[in-house]
Design a protein around this motif. Sequence first.
Motif, mmCIF file in Angstrom:
data_model
loop_
_atom_site.group_PDB
_atom_site.id
_atom_site.type_symbol
_atom_site.label_atom_id
_atom_site.label_comp_id
_atom_site.label_asym_id
_atom_site.label_seq_id
_atom_site.Cartn_x
_atom_site.Cartn_y
_atom_site.Cartn_z
ATOM 1 N N ASP A 145 22.894 -2.103 61.349
ATOM 2 C CA ASP A 145 23.824 -2.115 62.479
ATOM 3 C C ASP A 145 24.411 -0.739 62.776
ATOM 4 O OD1 ASP A 145 23.396 -4.762 62.887
ATOM 5 O OD2 ASP A 145 25.410 -5.439 62.376
ATOM 6 N N LYS A 184 21.962 1.140 64.776
ATOM 7 C CA LYS A 184 21.845 0.594 66.126
ATOM 8 C C LYS A 184 23.027 1.011 66.994
ATOM 9 C CE LYS A 184 20.447 -3.603 66.214
ATOM 10 N NZ LYS A 184 20.438 -5.087 66.082
ATOM 11 N N THR A 211 22.288 3.443 70.281
ATOM 12 C CA THR A 211 22.373 2.840 71.615
ATOM 13 C C THR A 211 23.668 3.182 72.337
ATOM 14 O OG1 THR A 211 23.300 0.785 70.689
ATOM 15 C CG2 THR A 211 20.901 0.915 70.914
ATOM 16 N N GLY A 265 20.672 6.876 63.493
ATOM 17 C CA GLY A 265 20.988 6.482 64.852
ATOM 18 C C GLY A 265 21.296 7.673 65.735
#
Length: 305
Positions: free
Chosen positions: A45, A48, A52, A76
Amino acid sequence: MKHIFIVNPIAGRGKHQEKIVGKIKTACERGGYSFEILYTNGPGDAEKIAATYPPDEDARFYAIGGDGTFNEMINGIMGRGKGEAALIPCGTGDDFVRIFQDKAPFLAIERQLEGTAQPIDLMKVNGRYAANLCNLGIDAETAADVHRFSRFMPGPLAYSVALIWRLFHRLGIEMTVTLDDKETFHGTYLLASFANGQAYGGGYFAAPKAEYDDGWMEVCLVKPISRLRFSRLLNQYKAGNHLDQEAFQSFLHYRRAKKAVFRTKNQHRFCVDGEIIATDNGEMELCPQAIPFVLPLGATLRKSR
């Protein structure tokens, strides 16, 4: 700049996160900072969230967790293509910040907010990025076992107990390690470590000469020795004294490299910034000045520059 706090609520058994989140809200509101607090719900997570996050936003990402949370977050950010990385350590080992003299500046939210980012190296490991240290052998096996004990004791002690537990198992892995496509080592090794940072396992300084912005990866290979000898020398290894003591020289290889490749006959546990994978090969490449890392006010490196 937007300040994005990524909270892993279970890192380090979740003992400090609620208090830290309260301090974040107070410090950001008092200082007039634009901020957002986001929580992870499971593995992947943190990566992510960072990957994003809107690409047009100028952002500083804070990992509130351990080395694994920080590892996810930097992957990320690298996937996003931009962003500063910061770490508020509250994990089991918190080994990446051991390259600094004191962890306190990293826990002071005001110091983090006022800190400045400087580029640091990363290691690209089988296509992903690592900030601290990768290892294979007894170290990785111990890291895989540590959660058996960390439920009942602090992380550093749990690692030491897991290491003693591992000594009752078969030791040594046959492997081939090639450095910079030039120097090759082949044989059975008790452990192999590939480092950008200095420590792992809650304070074992496997690479005491490592600097996270010098463009080099530190490689340590240790041949098998008797369990009795291992036990006698363990404290010196933990303290990072093994590179300068004669007692280690007959069974230790220490090198600096830009690239390292290992191969094993069978799959073994491979530890990457505290996270365990099973593999029979690894390719690591040093990526100089790959990501901006935030130095809180007052943070000083353990080694003189």
